[in-house]
Design a protein around this motif. Structure first.
Motif, PDB file in Angstrom:
ATOM      1  N   ASP A   1       0.812  -1.218   0.000  1.00 12.54           N
ATOM      2  CA  ASP A   1       0.000   0.000   0.000  1.00 12.54           C
ATOM      3  C   ASP A   1       0.846   1.269   0.000  1.00 12.54           C
ATOM      4  O   ASP A   1       0.297   2.366  -0.134  1.00 12.54           O
ATOM      5  CB  ASP A   1      -0.914   0.032   1.236  1.00 12.54           C
TER       6      ASP A   1
ATOM      7  N   GLY B   1      -4.262  -4.235   4.879  1.00 10.63           N
ATOM      8  CA  GLY B   1      -4.054  -3.375   3.719  1.00 10.63           C
ATOM      9  C   GLY B   1      -5.140  -2.322   3.631  1.00 10.63           C
ATOM     10  O   GLY B   1      -6.033  -2.249   4.468  1.00 10.63           O
TER      11      GLY B   1
ATOM     12  N   VAL C   1      -8.507   1.874  -2.793  1.00 11.84           N
ATOM     13  CA  VAL C   1      -7.601   2.468  -1.801  1.00 11.84           C
ATOM     14  C   VAL C   1      -7.873   3.950  -1.623  1.00 11.84           C
ATOM     15  O   VAL C   1      -7.586   4.525  -0.561  1.00 11.84           O
ATOM     16  CB  VAL C   1      -6.116   2.239  -2.166  1.00 11.84           C
TER      17      VAL C   1
END
Length: 754
Positions: free
Chosen positions: A27, A607, A207
């Motif tokens: 990440d 994550g 994300v």
């Protein structure tokens, strides 16, 4: 020594990057791209920011990040709303290039006319130090979020779905993923800003959701830090600024007070009540503290028919909803920063005897008033409640300082009125592309029928209110009046005229915050929530902003009372209230441990992928099908899935693909549309398509809603016991099957007519 300071900061930056890479793992590169994008935006908009924040110790560097996000994001939104540019990565970079040109022209003009430099030597070290601190906090929150990254539960489906719909669509306003054929009828521009940064940083929405949330948490500490640092520095002056850490400590207290602290309910029910019960051998409901309790106290303990919500930013960042009021925190803080910069600008004019006659350029057409109008207009599109709240707050600051400048003569009201009209007119123009496509949700104001018990108000708000009252008492007591000063107008002028810009600013913020606490005890805005929850939303939205303003006031008042006091009682008062204030700082430790880290080790880091939770035993079929849709379906065709109640897993396909469906969360669409009949009609039509034996009727409904894909999965089978798979399969061809068993999860593409 000078070089050593810079070397230390550079080394810290490198170490943070290395540690970030170790802890964030794969990440880190999405994180780095996001941080770099925000960093570039901040540098890009320094010419504009420096023009307004020249009196700030850092030249307004931290605020430049938010001004950059808001300005470039709004320009992209505007061009997309007018169908001039599609909302793509390339378009975002074209807009960025345009902003570079505009700021370059502004810098060259300011350099020529005002001898302005982009980076004053006095500003460089604070800028680098603040960037390092911002990066550190951003990394910590990102790592914490990685233990529970899923966009699942509470409002997360909605927030993620908004972003997914915008990432897939071409133009604004975005299509409503839960009401096909229509656009989102909610304050979506905050989520749009999240999607804008996601595209700008070349990240996916998976994300981008979590990076936006964690960046907001970091900025919600850093912006109050910078603001209160400068408020304190301005009040103390170089003569009294010894030791030098005074403004820094004030900034830290306010930054933590806004972004991390809980309320005194936490102190009482986490520390005090369990201790007393333990001593007395009593067992009760609150023996084990649960962090949401501090946001659900009135109406819940004890149980009553008046249930309210009184959340605060620290709770929001832990919970993880990327909702309108959360995203707007950084824009609100930036507006407050601009307001104080305007005060300092007006003070300079007053000291230089420039504020004598009315000049439209100085009074209205200046960057401060224009920026205030811009941000208040932006609030109309991001979180409407903040629109009237901060119009009043801005009006209070402007009115009282205009009163100082013009001695409360008629000119005070005339100039303030003109500024108010200009700000509201500009704000309406800024929000016009939004309001033209928006139907107002609720506007009716009602008198409250229930009121909060006094002891509960004291537990929740007693500490900050007492702090503001103590501050007002100190200001009033330190102002000297002559016996002949019996004219109330003259007394008010003398009082306000005796205040420094810092004192005046904090006083206005504090009084506005108290007003926001009182207001839900008098009135509430009527919406779809009724019965026990009539005033819940009103209290939630008003007291949320009160909490932010109280947090800003706190650091300054504590440092002033401890280091620049006029009366003997102030130090004792400050010591007691500061101790109570500091006890609330343990709230994020307790809540993070309970929500993220409980019974986990460092190996349990998941994550930052907000959609990865679908890849589990219970949801794996949906996970694979959603991935297929994201990889194979372009554009925004309508996909049919089962609708369901709000806060459930229904609507998961539309949420995680951004594809519009006929109906998603029932109560949310009821709120946004204000009409249960149209929602009920769609619900009935969906059931007909899935269960009917009349193929002609089903085909008619498919044509009505322009459905191109039908999704059949576990929830569809649960929702519709008599699901007619045979008929559905005759409507088109099966383009996806989840397993060898065709009756498990499959997607049908409707055959086009002809």
């Amino acid at each position: 020594m000078f070089r050593l300071k810079y070397i230390t900061l550079y080394v810290l930056t490198i170490l943070l990057m290395i540690v970030g890479g170790i802890f964030l793992k794969e990440d880190f590169f999405p994180f780095f791209r996001w941080w770099l994008s925000v960093f570039v935006l901040g540098i890009l908009f320094l010419p504009l920011t420096r023009k307004m924040f020249s009196s700030y110790h850092d030249g307004g560097y931290l605020f430049s990040k938010v001004i950059g996000i808001a300005s470039s994001g709004y320009l992209m939104w505007l061009l997309s709303s007018f169908k001039i540019l599609k909302f793509t990565e390339v378009s975002c970079y074209i807009v960025l290039a345009g902003c570079l040109i505009i700021n370059g022209i502004l810098f060259l003009k300011s350099k020529k006319e005002e001898k302005m430099t982009l980076l004053d030597s006095d500003h460089v070290f604070p800028m680098i130090a603040e960037e390092v601190l911002f990066l550190f906090i951003f990394l910590i929150w990102a790592y914490i979020r990685g233990f529970r990254p899923e966009a699942h539960g509470t409002e997360k489906f909605m927030d993620y779905g908004f972003m997914a719909a915008m990432m897939r669509g071409d133009y604004m306003p975005p299509k409503d993923l839960w009401f096909s054929g229509s656009t989102i009828n909610y304050y979506y521009v905050g989520q749009y800003m999240s999607a804008f940064l996601t595209k700008l940083s070349l990240n996916s929405v998976n994300v981008g959701y979590n990076l936006m949330l964690t960046m907001l948490a970091a900025l919600s500490f850093m912006l109050p830090y910078s603001l209160v640092y400068n408020i304190t520095k301005n009040r103390f002056g170089e003569k009294y600024l010894n030791p030098k850490w005074i403004p820094r400590m004030a900034g830290i207290l306010s930054g933590a007070g806004v972004s991390l602290a809980g309320n005194l309910h936490f102190t009482l029910y986490y520390w005090v009540v369990p201790t007393i019960r333990k001593i007395l051998g009593i067992e009760g409901d609150f023996a084990d503290y649960w962090f949401p309790n501090s946001t659900r106290y009135i109406g819940y303990n004890p149980e009553t028919a008046d249930k309210t919500i009184h959340e605060f930013p620290g709770y929001s960042f832990v919970l993880g909803d990327l909702h309108a009021h959360v995203i707007n925190i950084v824009f609100v803080l930036t507006l407050l920063g601009i307001l104080f910069a305007w005060l300092l600008y007006q003070k300079r004019r007053l000291d230089n005897r420039e504020a004598q006659g009315f000049q439209i350029k100085q009074e209205i057409l200046n960057p401060f008033i224009i920026s205030i109008g811009f941000f208040i207009g932006l609030f109309h599109t991001t979180n409407f409640w903040d629109f009237p709240i901060y119009y009043v707050v801005a009006g209070g600051v402007i009115l009282f300082f205009n009163g100082v400048i013009y001695e409360f003569r008629l000119k005070t009201l005339l100039i303030t009125g003109l500024q108010g009209v200009f700000i509201i007119t500009l704000s309406e123009l800024i929000s016009l592309p939004f309001t033209l496509n928006f139907d107002q949700i609720s506007t009716e104001i009602m008198l409250t029928e229930a009121h909060t018990p006094l002891y509960q108000l004291l537990i929740l708000w007693g500490l900050p209110v007492i702090l503001i009252i103590g501050f007002l008492y100190e200001l009033a007591g330190s102002t000297k009046y002559k016996s002949q000063d019996d004219n109330p107008k003259f007394i008010l002028f003398r009082f306000l005229n005796s205040l420094s810009p810092s004192d005046l600013y904090i006083l206005v913020l504090g009084l506005c915050a108290i007003g926001l606490i009182i207001m839900p005890e008098v009135i509430y805005v009527k919406d779809i929530y009724s019965g026990d929850y009539k005033r819940a939303n009103t209290m939630f939205k008003l007291t949320y902003q009160a909490f932010i303003m109280f947090g800003i006031c706190s650091g300054y008042i504590f440092m002033k009372f401890k280091k620049l006091h006029h009366f003997n009682w102030q130090k004792t008062f400050a010591n007691i209230t500061l101790f109570l204030f500091l006890t609330t700082f343990w709230y994020p430790v307790v809540s993070v441990k309970a929500w993220y880290i409980k019974d986990k080790s460092f190996k349990d880091y998941k994550g930052l992928d907000a959609a990865e939770f679908l890849n589990s035993t219970d949801n794996q079929e949906d996970y694979r099908a959603i991935n297929w849709l994201n990889n194979n379906i372009k554009g925004t065709p309508v996909i049919l899935e089962a609708h369901g109640d709000s806060y459930t897993d229904y609507g998961r396909v539309s949420v995680f693909t951004g594809l519009p469906t006929v109906l998603g969360w029932y109560v949310h669409e009821w709120l946004w549309r204000g009409d249960t009949d149209i929602v009920n009609k769609r619900a009935a039509d969906i059931e007909t398509i899935y269960t009917s034996t009349d193929q002609e009727l089903v085909q008619t409904l498919i044509d009505k809603y322009e459905i191109e894909y039908i999704y059949v999965g576990k929830l569809e089978r649960v929702k519709y016991n008599s699901l007619n798979s045979d008929l559905l399969k005759r409507l088109g061809r099966i383009v996806y099957t989840g397993s060898e068993d065709i009756n498990d999860t499959y997607i049908i593409q409707i055959e086009p007519k002809g």
